[in-house]
Design a protein around this motif. Structure first.
Motif, PDB file in Angstrom:
ATOM      1  N   LEU A 164      -4.589  11.366  29.192  1.00  0.00           N
ATOM      2  CA  LEU A 164      -4.451  10.146  29.983  1.00  0.00           C
ATOM      3  C   LEU A 164      -4.344   8.912  29.092  1.00  0.00           C
ATOM      4  O   LEU A 164      -5.085   8.773  28.121  1.00  0.00           O
ATOM      5  CB  LEU A 164      -5.640   9.992  30.944  1.00  0.00           C
ATOM      6  N   GLU A 165      -3.437   8.024  29.456  1.00  0.00           N
ATOM      7  CA  GLU A 165      -3.253   6.749  28.766  1.00  0.00           C
ATOM      8  C   GLU A 165      -3.400   5.632  29.797  1.00  0.00           C
ATOM      9  O   GLU A 165      -2.491   5.384  30.589  1.00  0.00           O
ATOM     10  CB  GLU A 165      -1.870   6.689  28.103  1.00  0.00           C
ATOM     11  N   MET A 166      -4.545   4.965  29.779  1.00  0.00           N
ATOM     12  CA  MET A 166      -4.822   3.954  30.799  1.00  0.00           C
ATOM     13  C   MET A 166      -3.860   2.770  30.725  1.00  0.00           C
ATOM     14  O   MET A 166      -3.642   2.074  31.720  1.00  0.00           O
ATOM     15  CB  MET A 166      -6.263   3.460  30.670  1.00  0.00           C
ATOM     16  N   ASP A 167      -3.263   2.554  29.562  1.00  0.00           N
ATOM     17  CA  ASP A 167      -2.306   1.448  29.419  1.00  0.00           C
ATOM     18  C   ASP A 167      -1.068   1.647  30.286  1.00  0.00           C
ATOM     19  O   ASP A 167      -0.359   0.684  30.597  1.00  0.00           O
ATOM     20  CB  ASP A 167      -1.885   1.291  27.961  1.00  0.00           C
ATOM     21  N   ILE A 186       2.003   9.184  36.098  1.00  0.00           N
ATOM     22  CA  ILE A 186       2.198   7.884  35.460  1.00  0.00           C
ATOM     23  C   ILE A 186       1.266   7.724  34.265  1.00  0.00           C
ATOM     24  O   ILE A 186       1.667   7.202  33.210  1.00  0.00           O
ATOM     25  CB  ILE A 186       1.990   6.756  36.488  1.00  0.00           C
ATOM     26  N   LEU A 187       0.020   8.178  34.397  1.00  0.00           N
ATOM     27  CA  LEU A 187      -0.949   8.048  33.302  1.00  0.00           C
ATOM     28  C   LEU A 187      -0.544   8.855  32.070  1.00  0.00           C
ATOM     29  O   LEU A 187      -0.767   8.429  30.936  1.00  0.00           O
ATOM     30  CB  LEU A 187      -2.330   8.484  33.770  1.00  0.00           C
ATOM     31  N   VAL A 188       0.048  10.012  32.273  1.00  0.00           N
ATOM     32  CA  VAL A 188       0.397  10.896  31.151  1.00  0.00           C
ATOM     33  C   VAL A 188       1.810  10.612  30.643  1.00  0.00           C
ATOM     34  O   VAL A 188       2.036  10.459  29.438  1.00  0.00           O
ATOM     35  CB  VAL A 188       0.264  12.376  31.558  1.00  0.00           C
ATOM     36  N   LEU A 189       2.772  10.537  31.549  1.00  0.00           N
ATOM     37  CA  LEU A 189       4.169  10.378  31.143  1.00  0.00           C
ATOM     38  C   LEU A 189       4.606   8.925  31.048  1.00  0.00           C
ATOM     39  O   LEU A 189       5.555   8.610  30.328  1.00  0.00           O
ATOM     40  CB  LEU A 189       5.083  11.113  32.135  1.00  0.00           C
ATOM     41  N   GLY A 190       3.934   8.047  31.788  1.00  0.00           N
ATOM     42  CA  GLY A 190       4.394   6.674  31.902  1.00  0.00           C
ATOM     43  C   GLY A 190       5.360   6.539  33.069  1.00  0.00           C
ATOM     44  O   GLY A 190       5.993   7.525  33.480  1.00  0.00           O
TER      45      GLY A 190
END
Length: 378
Positions: free
Chosen positions: A166-169, A236-240
């Motif tokens: 997960l990428e919170m950005d 969205i969190l993983v792939l954008g």
């Protein structure tokens, strides 16, 4: 006709599986295109609007009693005009079933069985669907009760294994896409699968304990919609948002990102199993509803005699319904007014007509009773 019944709990499971259905793979992409990083918020918004549709459908079900949408429409609007409405509504259900079957074929032939002809995939899947529809709604409900636990566990495992990625950005800034974009994204969820829930009015008379049925329907929306929104959020969190919008099946791509200490990886099969099970139940509900409705439309006693010819027609229609996946994306965007007509306008028209007829019948009973009393006195 089929006299089988299902419990409110089994109906809730069918609602969950119907909502997840084909949506688990095809909905995150248009949500990300419409609302970017706020696609998951648009999904929650669309599901919240779905509560109003469920309240409408339940009110219709209570008003028309133990009749299906087709039976009630013919009774309320008459033999001729009612059948015209039913013809277009049954065509809507049948075409929707063909689109769901085509979703299965496209996914299987592009992601898993790349050398397999499309029609063979459709034939094999439809054989199972025809068998399930022949066994009746009670067997379908019990099957949903059996599979729902495994589907839920597989989805929870998917979320758990993706946690390190997960990428919170990727979801920042929240509400950055604007209210207009999020509302536009919510129409995607209303289009698929909220408005399609009108088909459940074909099996709603089979549900026991109507007092608990509305709660089961609402709870099914909460759980099924929650899973769908979580899938969009994790995509969205993983792939954008950009990759989610560009990828045809972002959730399948999502599963390929799982890598636990270099040991647990390449488990896309989890998504494939979940999707095949949930889309099976969505297709069988559509197919059962179409077969039952056409039998009632034609005054055929047993809907089962229609299953094989309708299945053969569905296979052909699923192949010719659209030429390729690129056209399908355009088709889905333009079909929203058609779904509004069948998912909102026609049910609302039926509700108004049923209420007027019910009120007219209630007024006629006292007058008839008074006339009978005068005849007795004479």
């Amino acid at each position: 006709m089929d006299n089988n019944v299902i419990s409110p709990r089994q109906f809730m499971y069918l609602v969950i599986l119907f909502l997840i259905g084909s949506s688990i793979l095809i909905v995150p992409t248009p949500l990300a295109k419409s609302a970017d990083q706020d696609g998951w918020i648009a999904s929650f918004l669309g599901m919240s609007i779905g509560v109003l549709f469920i309240l409408l459908y339940h009110k219709i079900a209570v008003t028309i009693g133990d009749r299906t949408f087709i039976e009630a429409t013919i009774d309320v609007f008459g033999k001729w005009f009612g059948r015209v409405i039913c013809f277009f509504h049954l065509a809507f259900i049948y075409i929707l079933a063909s689109l769901v079957l085509r979703n299965i074929g496209d996914f299987m032939t592009t992601q898993i069985l790349e050398e397999t002809p499309l029609q063979f995939t459709h034939i094999l899947f439809m054989l199972v669907v025809i068998l399930g529809a022949r066994l009746g709604i009670e067997v379908i409900g019990r099957s949903a009760e059996m599979f729902i636990t495994w589907i839920s566990l597989l989805l929870l495992f998917l979320f758990l294994f993706l946690t390190p990625q997960l990428e919170m950005d990727n979801v920042q800034p929240m509400f950055g896409s604007g209210i207009k974009s999020m509302i536009q994204g919510s129409f995607t969820v209303m289009n698929t699968p909220v408005l399609e829930m009108v088909v459940l009015l074909m099996i709603y008379p089979k549900v026991k304990e109507k007092t608990k049925a509305r709660q089961a329907w609402l709870l099914g929306l909460l759980i099924g919609g929650g899973f769908l929104s979580m899938i969009t959020l994790f995509s969205i969190l993983v792939l954008g948002s950009d990759l989610t919008a560009l990828n045809e099946y972002p959730v399948y791509e999502l599963a390929s990102k799982i890598n636990i200490a270099g040991f647990l990886e390449g488990i896309e099969i989890i998504v494939a199993i979940v999707w095949m099970l949930t889309i099976f139940f969505k297709l069988i509900i559509l197919y059962y509803g179409a077969a039952l409705g056409i039998a009632q439309f034609l005054n055929i006693e047993d809907y089962r005699v229609l299953l094989l010819p309708l299945g053969m027609g569905l296979i052909v229609l699923s192949i010719i319904v659209y030429p390729d996946v690129a056209y399908f994306e355009t088709f889905v965007r333009n079909v929203f007014p058609y779904k509004i007509m069948h998912g909102l306008l026609l049910p609302f028209l039926l509700l108004i007509g049923a209420l007027i007829k019910k009120k007219t019948n209630l007024k006629g009973k006292p007058a008839l009773k008074g006339k009978v009393d005068r005849n007795v006195q004479e």
